[in-house]
Enzyme design. Sequence first.
Site, PDB file in Angstrom:
ATOM      1  N   GLU A 224       0.939  -1.153   0.007  1.00 55.63           N
ATOM      2  CA  GLU A 224      -0.051  -0.032  -0.038  1.00 55.63           C
ATOM      3  C   GLU A 224       0.769   1.163  -0.107  1.00 55.63           C
ATOM      4  O   GLU A 224       0.442   2.317   0.110  1.00 55.63           O
ATOM      5  CB  GLU A 224      -0.915  -0.069   1.193  1.00 55.63           C
ATOM      6  CG  GLU A 224      -2.175  -0.751   1.067  1.00 55.63           C
ATOM      7  CD  GLU A 224      -1.707  -2.252   0.742  1.00 55.63           C
ATOM      8  OE1 GLU A 224      -0.997  -2.799   1.613  1.00 55.63           O
ATOM      9  OE2 GLU A 224      -2.404  -2.865  -0.493  1.00 55.63           O
ATOM     10  N   ASN A 308      -0.278  -7.272  -3.817  1.00 53.33           N
ATOM     11  CA  ASN A 308      -1.033  -6.304  -4.779  1.00 53.33           C
ATOM     12  C   ASN A 308       0.078  -5.516  -5.583  1.00 53.33           C
ATOM     13  O   ASN A 308       0.950  -5.260  -4.819  1.00 53.33           O
ATOM     14  CB  ASN A 308      -2.125  -5.710  -4.291  1.00 53.33           C
ATOM     15  CG  ASN A 308      -1.498  -4.750  -3.057  1.00 53.33           C
ATOM     16  OD1 ASN A 308      -1.174  -5.359  -2.078  1.00 53.33           O
ATOM     17  ND2 ASN A 308      -1.349  -3.461  -3.511  1.00 53.33           N
ATOM     18  N   ASP A 350      -6.915  -4.937  -5.414  1.00 54.74           N
ATOM     19  CA  ASP A 350      -6.138  -5.408  -4.341  1.00 54.74           C
ATOM     20  C   ASP A 350      -6.387  -6.673  -3.700  1.00 54.74           C
ATOM     21  O   ASP A 350      -6.293  -7.053  -2.742  1.00 54.74           O
ATOM     22  CB  ASP A 350      -6.670  -4.456  -2.960  1.00 54.74           C
ATOM     23  CG  ASP A 350      -5.535  -4.551  -1.804  1.00 54.74           C
ATOM     24  OD1 ASP A 350      -4.393  -4.779  -1.962  1.00 54.74           O
ATOM     25  OD2 ASP A 350      -6.180  -4.729  -0.668  1.00 54.74           O
TER      26      ASP A 350
END
Lengths: 623, 171
Positions: A224, A308, A350
Amino acid sequence: MNEALTPAWRHEVWPHSTAPRSAWRGGAWRAVPLWASALAIALAIAGAARAQSHEAAAQSPPDDGQWTMPAKNHENTRYSGLDDINTDNAARLRLAWTFSTGVLRGHEAAPLVVGDTMYVVTPFPNTLYAIDLSREGALKWRYTPEPNAESQGLACCDVVNRGAAYSDGRIFYNTLDNHTVAVDADSGEEIWKTKLGDIRHGETMTMAPLVVKGKVLVGNSGGELGVRGWISALDAADGRLAWRAYSTGPDEDVLIGASFRPFYAADREANLGVTTWPPDAWRIGGGAVWGWISYDAALDLIYYGTSNPAPWNADQRPGDNKWTAALFARRPDTGEAIWAYQWNPHDAHDYDGTNENVVVELELEGRPRKVLLHPDRNGFMYVHDAATGEVLSARPFVHTNTIRTVDLESGRPELVEAKLPKQGQTVRNICPSAPGGKDWQPSAFSPRTGLLYLAHNNLCMDFEAMRANYIAGTPYLGAKVKQLAGPGGHRGAFTAWDPIAAKPAWSHPEKFPAWSGALVTAGDVVFYGTLDRWFKALDARTGKTLWQFRVGSGIIGQPMTYRGPDGKQYVAILSGVGGWAGAIVAGDLDPRDGTGALGMVNATRDLPDHTPKGGALYVFALP
Amino acid sequence: MTWYRFAVVRYGALHSVMTIAAWLALASCSDNGQHADAVFDGGGSADHDYVRLGDLIPGGGAAGGRDTANPVAGDAAAIADGRQLFDWYNCSGCHAGGGGGMGPPLMDTTWIYGSRPSNIHHSIVSGRPNGMPSFGAHIPDHQVWQLVSFIQSLGGTPDEGDANDRPDRRD
């Protein structure tokens, strides 16, 4: 082709309650009651498929009663051969003792038991406790690695730690600020401490190491925050870096070389970790290695998935974005890639690939085959050939509308265009949501039942994609997400999955996302916990709830079982709500903002009504 | 409309990290006078150049320290710009729409490091030890105040005051 592999055999008809106990201690199947002639027919159908795994279990050495790594074994089965606690007596489980960790954030780790000592690693500040089981749970020592407090601001999904691993007199684990430590299991003295990453680049470490052939295998977190994902092998003796393989970039960095033989032709081109990205985007493209690593000794391959791609907004990174959301098989000695497969090319939802790959042997189409069972974030349960990576089957285990099917010829998912987020738009009701059909919470496989047991989610989401700016050390997302309960209104479930029939044997809905690991035993009892503070024991064959106990705080930990110095079987679990699913409680988030915690707040607004914070160990036994 | 607001609108439309970075470099060169004014216009002497976090004053002396009013508090345009900057500097990645996530919520009345505009400004510029990065080198001061305006607009801070001083508080 995407059908079940052999005729189905159903587990709910398996005779469990009348079978003699203890005759086949260590995992052989139970005697068939004579009265069950009708069932015998079903069993005959099932027999061929079942026999292989049962023989394997019967041949394995008896369980030594220890639990030396979070997944119990290299294969990641989380299966214990102990059967003192079984379907007949689990209802009589009682609390034996407890231990407060002193930490209020999410407790995702599994306790370990080695000899007479239990080891518990906490979320940040990553304290390691050694507890003396021969002295009624007395505290033996504690080790405090004192991680940099600033690392707390870089953990996407609470400051969790997924556990330690024991090998050869040492406890190995990762600290949030990117160190791997080796601690003397007897004395608690630090033996070595190696820095592997940099918080200034958004890196943290939360995963549990796996120790294979004298190497401590670890990986980074930060998909992230636009990190560049890697797995590293440290020499268990001195902590020196033996090899590192990046998930993105040139083949040289990914340790793709002459031995690389991916099953699907499209994966064989050179430098796909560069060519499937816009220029230089692979440098900040994610593919972190924060999940589970498994190992098969016969094939001498480690297996793990990558996270991801970054940013979440897929419009900023046209291409397949290799090797994010992908599976690697590597040699543990050198790190060289033997094969790879990408579950989610150009992931837009994701859907990390970091979930476990459980190594089991199944009889498929008449012959035994060593396979990996992988419940992916994308909601499909994959069965891979463990030697080649071939997808043998892929079927949804939750409601999904993002992928129509997985094409077994090409290995690629057929995406539903209408459910792909696009920059500047909000796409509604995408299922499963960002944490996927199942997130990190590891499943368990019983060779006795042939079923994979998994706690998982039932969530969908609304996803608004927008331009993300990369600023090192800050989130790199480009998304506003609100998550919602999936069909049925329950937000989670605990499911027993039949990998051969490729469908559930039974499923037990849960009010909240079911975020704990699973444990299954030779007593045919399966254990897991819930965010609303229940620790549960279910009949592994029927799904019937045998027993449940209300703990102090929501459970996101990994249950384990061990034989104590007194000879009794115990079951242990850490409670302490948090993680992504429990972020609203652990982080005191404001329920009015549904986009909080990457949209998880929208789906868990009522969680504070069910649990407070608080980390504690609970240990149970029969009276 | 000030020059920097124009710059935000014009360059923001390009949506480019590189452009923003280049502009920031330019801003830091051309903005020295304005930057200095905004930081030091609290009326305090050098002796008082600190940001007081709490109200506990040993010895019972007068509360000191810089307590700068937000020069653009309540300004609708500043709030709108602050809202955009909140996304562009990735504040929203941690604090979401104000409800929090990786970082704490900003719309409630719990303030770890104080709710005064000076406290919020200080948190953004200097960072905080448990994971709030220091953005002082990244964000021009006038934009910091725009961010403070947006954060104040979320309703967790009383007008120009301290959340701990709200009228319903009974200590």
